[in-house]
Design an enzyme around this catalytic site. Structure first.
Site, PDB file in Angstrom:
ATOM      1  N   HIS A   1     102.478   8.623  65.062  1.00 29.70           N
ATOM      2  CA  HIS A   1     103.122   9.933  65.085  1.00 29.70           C
ATOM      3  C   HIS A   1     102.686  10.606  66.374  1.00 29.70           C
ATOM      4  CE1 HIS A   1     104.831  13.605  63.629  1.00 29.70           C
ATOM      5  NE2 HIS A   1     103.690  14.242  63.733  1.00 29.70           N
TER       6      HIS A   1
ATOM      7  N   GLY B   1      93.822  22.083  51.523  1.00 28.49           N
ATOM      8  CA  GLY B   1      94.426  22.854  52.607  1.00 28.49           C
ATOM      9  C   GLY B   1      95.564  23.640  51.987  1.00 28.49           C
TER      10      GLY B   1
ATOM     11  N   ASN C   1      88.458  17.632  63.184  1.00 32.25           N
ATOM     12  CA  ASN C   1      89.239  17.287  61.991  1.00 32.25           C
ATOM     13  C   ASN C   1      88.723  16.011  61.319  1.00 32.25           C
ATOM     14  OD1 ASN C   1      90.720  19.575  62.078  1.00 32.25           O
ATOM     15  ND2 ASN C   1      92.595  18.670  62.875  1.00 32.25           N
TER      16      ASN C   1
ATOM     17  N   THR D   1      97.206  15.854  57.935  1.00 33.20           N
ATOM     18  CA  THR D   1      96.431  16.449  59.033  1.00 33.20           C
ATOM     19  C   THR D   1      96.535  15.609  60.309  1.00 33.20           C
ATOM     20  OG1 THR D   1      94.863  17.363  57.431  1.00 33.20           O
ATOM     21  CG2 THR D   1      94.090  17.192  59.714  1.00 33.20           C
ATOM     22  N   ASN D   2      96.701  16.303  61.434  1.00 38.80           N
ATOM     23  CA  ASN D   2      96.774  15.649  62.748  1.00 38.80           C
ATOM     24  C   ASN D   2      95.405  15.539  63.409  1.00 38.80           C
ATOM     25  OD1 ASN D   2      99.425  14.850  63.433  1.00 38.80           O
ATOM     26  ND2 ASN D   2     100.051  16.991  63.592  1.00 38.80           N
TER      27      ASN D   2
ATOM     28  N   ILE E   1     101.677  24.415  55.278  1.00 38.79           N
ATOM     29  CA  ILE E   1     102.240  23.252  54.572  1.00 38.79           C
ATOM     30  C   ILE E   1     101.770  23.236  53.126  1.00 38.79           C
ATOM     31  CG2 ILE E   1     102.425  20.715  54.512  1.00 38.79           C
ATOM     32  CD1 ILE E   1     102.067  20.657  57.517  1.00 38.79           C
ATOM     33  N   GLY E   2     100.486  23.527  52.893  1.00 38.38           N
ATOM     34  CA  GLY E   2      99.939  23.504  51.529  1.00 38.38           C
ATOM     35  C   GLY E   2     100.729  24.421  50.598  1.00 38.38           C
TER      36      GLY E   2
HETATM   37  P1  A3D Z   1      97.465  25.698  58.539  1.00 40.16           P
HETATM   38  O1  A3D Z   1      98.453  26.682  58.056  1.00 40.16           O
HETATM   39  O2  A3D Z   1      96.507  26.088  59.622  1.00 40.16           O
HETATM   40  O3  A3D Z   1      96.636  25.167  57.260  1.00 40.16           O
HETATM   41  C1  A3D Z   1      95.477  24.414  57.365  1.00 40.16           C
HETATM   42  C2  A3D Z   1      94.519  24.919  56.313  1.00 40.16           C
HETATM   43  O4  A3D Z   1      93.345  24.097  56.335  1.00 40.16           O
HETATM   44  C3  A3D Z   1      94.051  26.361  56.545  1.00 40.16           C
HETATM   45  O5  A3D Z   1      94.387  27.157  55.412  1.00 40.16           O
HETATM   46  C4  A3D Z   1      92.538  26.238  56.702  1.00 40.16           C
HETATM   47  O6  A3D Z   1      91.811  27.315  56.103  1.00 40.16           O
HETATM   48  C5  A3D Z   1      92.276  24.929  55.975  1.00 40.16           C
HETATM   49  N1  A3D Z   1      91.006  24.309  56.354  1.00 40.16           N
HETATM   50  C6  A3D Z   1      90.358  24.302  57.543  1.00 40.16           C
HETATM   51  N2  A3D Z   1      89.217  23.627  57.442  1.00 40.16           N
HETATM   52  C7  A3D Z   1      89.144  23.168  56.172  1.00 40.16           C
HETATM   53  C8  A3D Z   1      88.195  22.419  55.461  1.00 40.16           C
HETATM   54  N3  A3D Z   1      87.075  21.989  56.058  1.00 40.16           N
HETATM   55  N4  A3D Z   1      88.433  22.142  54.164  1.00 40.16           N
HETATM   56  C9  A3D Z   1      89.557  22.589  53.546  1.00 40.16           C
HETATM   57  N5  A3D Z   1      90.506  23.318  54.181  1.00 40.16           N
HETATM   58  C10 A3D Z   1      90.289  23.605  55.464  1.00 40.16           C
HETATM   59  O7  A3D Z   1      98.182  24.378  59.069  1.00 40.16           O
HETATM   60  P2  A3D Z   1      99.533  23.697  58.526  1.00 40.16           P
HETATM   61  O8  A3D Z   1      99.531  23.755  57.047  1.00 40.16           O
HETATM   62  O9  A3D Z   1     100.686  24.232  59.286  1.00 40.16           O
HETATM   63  O10 A3D Z   1      99.287  22.208  59.050  1.00 40.16           O
HETATM   64  C11 A3D Z   1      98.271  21.416  58.465  1.00 40.16           C
HETATM   65  C12 A3D Z   1      98.043  20.145  59.259  1.00 40.16           C
HETATM   66  O11 A3D Z   1      99.223  19.339  59.245  1.00 40.16           O
HETATM   67  C13 A3D Z   1      97.713  20.343  60.746  1.00 40.16           C
HETATM   68  O12 A3D Z   1      96.691  19.419  61.111  1.00 40.16           O
HETATM   69  C14 A3D Z   1      99.011  19.985  61.456  1.00 40.16           C
HETATM   70  O13 A3D Z   1      98.789  19.535  62.786  1.00 40.16           O
HETATM   71  C15 A3D Z   1      99.496  18.868  60.560  1.00 40.16           C
HETATM   72  N6  A3D Z   1     100.917  18.538  60.658  1.00 40.16           N
HETATM   73  C16 A3D Z   1     101.245  17.210  60.645  1.00 40.16           C
HETATM   74  C17 A3D Z   1     102.568  16.836  60.717  1.00 40.16           C
HETATM   75  C18 A3D Z   1     102.918  15.387  60.704  1.00 40.16           C
HETATM   76  O14 A3D Z   1     104.076  15.031  60.751  1.00 40.16           O
HETATM   77  C19 A3D Z   1     101.860  14.389  60.609  1.00 40.16           C
HETATM   78  C20 A3D Z   1     103.578  17.804  60.815  1.00 40.16           C
HETATM   79  C21 A3D Z   1     103.219  19.138  60.816  1.00 40.16           C
HETATM   80  C22 A3D Z   1     101.874  19.508  60.740  1.00 40.16           C
END
Ligand code: A3D
Length: 314
Positions: free
Chosen positions: A176, A10, A96, A120-121, A14-15
């Site tokens: 969480h 990802g 997810n 991931t959530n 965040i990544g």
């Molecule tokens: P975002 O910027 O959407 O990044 C997610 C990435 O995942 C995107 O670049 C997508 O292209 C990629 N993706 C989608 N499907 C796939 C797949 N099958 N294989 C590989 N990559 C894929 O999201 P984000 O970076 O802001 O957040 C990522 C996750 O973290 C989300 O599920 C949020 O809900 C979660 N999150 C959790 C917390 C916690 O405290 C647990 C806090 C903030 C965000």
């Protein structure tokens, strides 16, 4: 000594932030994987081009091929989709969970010795799926949530007491989500528990209650301000702290979603608890004594995690 390898599955908000922090801290070389075509390669190139200016040594690669994560020492998972209009919580959960299945199978194939941190959530259910699919020992698969939730609690407390964030410690237990359990009794300013600070006239119980509620709503507060997407700087910093503790065998005491095997009366589920993270992964789960109201709140949170896991269809 060869550099460590960190794979980020990802490469979204965040990544990308994870990759930048890992570079700045020189924790190792970074591979960004994403399904979005060429995007991870673009981020990797942009990041490595910042290295001469910031002065760090790390290689960055971006790929759409899971083979790129081969041999990773640490894997941090943020892959997945956010909830879209018309989508139920269960739809998101199962979409997810499907992503976690693909991620887990790839970890098993390419880097079965890695320490895996899931973000991931819905977190507690996704890390549970990931561990089962990857088949890694539970102590090598953890979820990041507690460090972030505690960081928010610490920041709000530091603001209230007008002291450095470094002198505030705080614990948040449970899943969480809305049912997380910020533990006032175990949170301190330079070792002084919060209830004592109320007695000392530094704050009031009402103010502490509102800080606890703001902590529970911390994610939603950021979402409503950002308008699109969710928090990413603090979540990334939190996961990097966990990765660093593992890579450097720091044995930090960090609240993480860890698989319980009877602690707190729970077995087989991932729930946020204090852990010690060192070279073996989760080296210890710390079982603290809970008062009856704290235990009731914790049990309610565990029930919410269980109902999510029960709704997963793989
Ligand atoms: P975002 O910027 O959407 O990044 C997610 C990435 O995942 C995107 O670049 C997508 O292209 C990629 N993706 C989608 N499907 C796939 C797949 N099958 N294989 C590989 N990559 C894929 O999201 P984000 O970076 O802001 O957040 C990522 C996750 O973290 C989300 O599920 C949020 O809900 C979660 N999150 C959790 C917390 C916690 O405290 C647990 C806090 C903030 C965000």
């Amino acid at each position: 000594m060869a550099r460590k390898k960190l794979a980020l599955i990802g490469a979204g908000q965040i990544g990308g932030t994870l990759a930048h922090l890992i570079g700045l801290k020189e924790l190792g070389d970074v591979t960004l994987f994403d399904v979005a075509e060429s995007m991870p390669a673009g981020k990797a190139l942009d990041l490595v081009e910042s290295s001469p200016v910031s002065g760090f040594n790390a290689a960055f690669t971006g790929t759409n091929d899971y083979a790129g994560i081969e041999g990773a020492d640490v894997v941090i998972v943020t892959a997945g989709i956010p909830r879209k209009p018309g989508m139920s919580r269960d739809d998101l959960l199962n979409t997810n969970a499907g992503v976690m299945k693909a991620v887990g199978e790839s970890i098993k194939r390419y880097c079965p010795d890695a320490f895996v941190i899931c973000i991931t959530n819905p977190l507690d259910a996704m890390v549970w799926v990931l561990q089962q699919v990857a088949g890694l020992p539970a102590q090598k698969v953890v979820g990041m949530a507690g460090v972030l939730d505690s960081a928010r609690f610490r920041y709000f407390l530091a603001e209230e007491f007008k002291v450095s964030v470094e002198d505030v410690t705080a614990f948040v237990l449970g899943g969480h989500g809305d049912s997380m359990v910020p533990l006032v009794r175990y949170s301190t300013v330079a070792g002084i528990p919060l209830p004592d600070l109320v007695k000392m006239g530094w704050t009031t119980k009402e103010k502490l209650d509102s800080i606890v509620q703001r902590t529970r709503d911390g994610g939603a507060e950021i979402v409503s301000l950002l308008k699109t997407g969710s928090a990413f700087y603090a979540p990334a910093a939190s996961a990097v702290q966990m990765a660093e503790s593992y890579l450097k065998d720091q044995r930090r005491v960090l609240p993480c979603a860890a698989q319980l095997t009877g602690q707190y009366g729970v077995s087989g589920l991932y729930v946020g608890v204090p852990t010690v993270i060192g070279a073996a992964g989760v080296e210890k789960i710390i079982e603290i004594e809970l008062a009856s109201d704290e235990k009731a709140a914790f049990d309610k949170s565990v029930a919410a995690v269980k109902s999510l896991c029960d709704a997963v269809k793989l």
